[in-house]
Design a protein around this motif. Structure first.
Motif, mmCIF file in Angstrom:
data_model
loop_
_atom_site.group_PDB
_atom_site.id
_atom_site.type_symbol
_atom_site.label_atom_id
_atom_site.label_comp_id
_atom_site.label_asym_id
_atom_site.label_seq_id
_atom_site.Cartn_x
_atom_site.Cartn_y
_atom_site.Cartn_z
ATOM 1 N N SER B 41 0.820 -1.266 -0.200
ATOM 2 C CA SER B 41 0.101 -0.043 -0.079
ATOM 3 C C SER B 41 0.713 1.317 -0.201
ATOM 4 O O SER B 41 0.826 1.864 -0.231
ATOM 5 C CB SER B 41 -0.860 0.027 1.554
ATOM 6 N N ASP B 161 -5.626 -0.934 -4.869
ATOM 7 C CA ASP B 161 -4.915 -2.122 -3.752
ATOM 8 C C ASP B 161 -6.267 -2.962 -2.995
ATOM 9 O O ASP B 161 -7.439 -2.928 -1.997
ATOM 10 C CB ASP B 161 -5.053 -0.756 -2.496
ATOM 11 N N GLU B 162 -5.854 -4.102 -3.241
ATOM 12 C CA GLU B 162 -6.605 -5.386 -3.508
ATOM 13 C C GLU B 162 -7.767 -5.393 -3.432
ATOM 14 O O GLU B 162 -8.389 -4.709 -2.986
ATOM 15 C CB GLU B 162 -6.261 -5.402 -1.253
HETATM 16 MG MG LIG Z 1 -2.274 -2.670 2.342
#
Ligand SMILES: [Mg+2]
Ligand SMILES: Nc1ncnc2c1ncn2[C@@H]1O[C@H](COP(=O)(O)OP(=O)(O)OP(=O)(O)O)[C@@H](O)[C@H]1O
Lengths: 289, 231
Positions: B41, B161-162
């Motif tokens: 991240s 992000d994911e």
């Molecule tokens: Mg993360």
């Protein structure tokens, strides 16, 4: 532009409770300021009324020739402090005494000789009805040979002076304090709004909104809240005024309400606090994220 | 397109990135993998200008992140699309309004917005739910709205992000397929993920992080346009 207003109005619609709450908070803060202004205005009005009664009376020696009095009247009327000079003859003085002093009416009825002296009643101009000016005028009057005595209620004029000074200082201090408290409370209220929408602000930034774009709707919202708060405060003040006016029959002259320029100033003050508070809160928020 | 040169990022509590160098080309698809706390991240936040590097140089689409001015940040963001695990939609606006909002903030002409919004909503397969509010949508549908929002300004890079972190398997497959299509259309994709199944399904470039450093890089673009292993 339409987007700006739409977003600002949307903010009201989406958080009606918080918006209502902040308008109420702003309204009541300004109400406190307004109440204080009401009291101050009425106090000043009352003082002015009392002031009207400030008068210097010069009692004349019996037998003063009318020409001398007429000449002196003219001179005195030309004093810079003096607004009006009235000659009260001995007969006039007696007539007044009979009328005003009911208790003594009988005593005055069968007088062989009028015991009351003639006098000059001197009214002072606005701004000269204080101790120093009054005393100066009295002193000058004593200089006339035919003036027997000069009365002007020195003690209460001095009290009036003191009252005026205290009212001025206290008024300014309390007024400023109230205004400052209102600014702080309104600032906090707006800060809460901003925090409540922190998520929205972060999303706006994420998708590329400029700070100016983010700020815009908040400023409009803050101004609208200030406006509505200001109007609410006026309504509350007016309600209070009506309530007190009903009760104030016993007071000598009733009470007055704020005039429209003062009301306008109050609303502008509300709008400016709304604007300033939003500017500060949003600005700080944008700088910190 | 994206270039990290000896990048360090320290948080008050410690270093999150240590000497990361990375180059991502135009139109490339890159997976960022690594255990929790490895720094995925953090890398993405540097890409979209949420963070500044402590040392080293980060360049994204011509902007130098280290000395990005407040004026340039919105301009950078408009060239990127960013999606998260938690969607980050505004719950009190419809799908359509959420997407339109991203266009409005750029100062786009009002009359050009509705058509563009419907086009991206159609692209993500949500045209039928345009007037639904996020809480009325499934996780997969919400993520599609978020992707539509990311796409509406025609980004050159999609940062994810994911994006499938909160989705079940079926929704994951759908969203991932959508992201691959976006990449096939020429948009570079940088996607952090824990889902090694996704990574193994494809031959996209994979960068693995550990404790803030790159420990594995499968190398430049081995096959971003392959559909192998999809089904
Ligand atoms: Mg993360
Ligand atoms: N705002 C912050 N303040 C302090 N430390 C942070 C902050 N954000 C992340 N970190 C630390 O930096 C390191 C890297 O975090 P990062 O979020 O990049 O990891 P990640 O690879 O995305 O992990 P995950 O897979 O759990 O999302 C971690 O040790 C984390 O604790």
């Amino acid at each position: 532009m339409s987007l700006l207003v739409r977003e600002a109005l949307l903010a009201f619609r989406r958080a009606p409770l918080l918006s209502g709450l902040s308008i109420t908070t702003i309204g009541f803060s300004l109400y406190a300021v307004g109440l204080f202004a009401l009291v101050a205005v009425n106090l000043r009005e009352a003082l002015r009324e009392v002031e009207q009664r400030v008068e210097v009376v010069a009692y004349l020696l019996r037998g003063t020739p009318p020409e001398a009095v007429a000449q002196a009247s003219q001179d005195i009327a030309a004093f810079p402090e003096v607004a009006r000079v009235a000659f009260i003859s001995e007969d006039e003085a007696l007539r007044r005494a009979r009328q005003e002093l009911v208790e003594f009416r009988d005593a005055y009825r069968d007088l062989k000789v009028n015991p009351l002296p003639a006098s000059l009643e001197i009214q002072l101009k606005d701004g000269y009805r204080d101790g120093a000016h009054t005393a100066a005028v009295a002193e000058r009057l004593r200089g006339y040979g035919f003036v027997d005595d000069v009365r002007y209620g020195r003690e209460w004029i001095e009290k009036l002076d003191r009252l005026r000074n205290i009212a001025g200082v206290v008024g300014l201090t309390i007024g400023l304090a109230f205004a400052a408290v209102a600014v702080v409370i309104i600032g906090v209220t707006i800060r809460i709004t901003v925090l409540q929408r922190a998520r929205e602000i972060s999303i706006m930034r994420l998708v590329g909104a400029t700070n100016g774009f983010i700020r815009g709707p908040f400023l409009v919202e803050g101004m609208l809240k200030g406006l509505f708060g200001g109007l609410l405060a006026i309504a509350l003040c007016y309600g209070t005024y009506l309530l007190f006016r009903g009760q104030a029959e016993l007071a000598t002259s009733g009470i007055v309400f704020l005039r429209s320029p003062q009301l306008g100033l109050g609303v502008v003050f509300g709008v400016l606090i709304g604007l300033g508070g939003s500017l500060v809160s949003v600005g700080r928020h944008l700088r910190n994220v | 397109m994206i270039r990290f040169a000896s990048v360090y990022k320290d948080y008050p509590k410690g270093a999150a990135l240590k000497n990361v160098s990375l180059h991502i080309a135009k139109g490339e698809f890159v997976f960022l993998t690594g255990h929790s706390g490895a720094g995925k991240s953090t890398i993405l936040k540097l890409v979209y200008g949420e963070l500044r590097p402590t040392a080293g140089d980060v360049r994204v689409s011509g902007f130098s992140i280290g000395d990005l001015s407040p004026h340039d940040l919105p301009r950078l963001r408009r060239r990127l699309g960013v999606v998260f695990q938690d969607f980050r939609l505004l719950d009190d606006r419809t799908a359509e309004e959420n997407v339109a909002f991203a266009m409005e903030v750029t100062g786009a002409r009002a009359d050009s917005i509705p058509a563009k919004v419907m086009r991206v909503l159609t692209q993500v397969g949500l045209a039928a739910k345009a007037s639904a509010y996020p809480p009325e949508l499934s996780g997969g549908e919400q993520q599609r709205v978020a992707i539509a929002r990311a796409l509406v300004n025609d980004p050159t890079i999609l940062v994810a992000d994911e994006p499938t972190g909160n989705l079940d398997e079926r929704a994951t497959r759908g969203v991932f397929q959508l992201i691959r299509e976006i990449n096939a259309g020429g948009t570079a994709v940088v996607m952090a993920t824990h889902d090694l199944d996704l990574v193994r399904q494809t031959t996209y470039r994979t960068v693995e992080l550990r404790e803030g450093g790159v420990v594995f890089d499968s190398g430049v673009d081995e096959g971003s346009d392959t559909t192998e292993g999809l089904e």
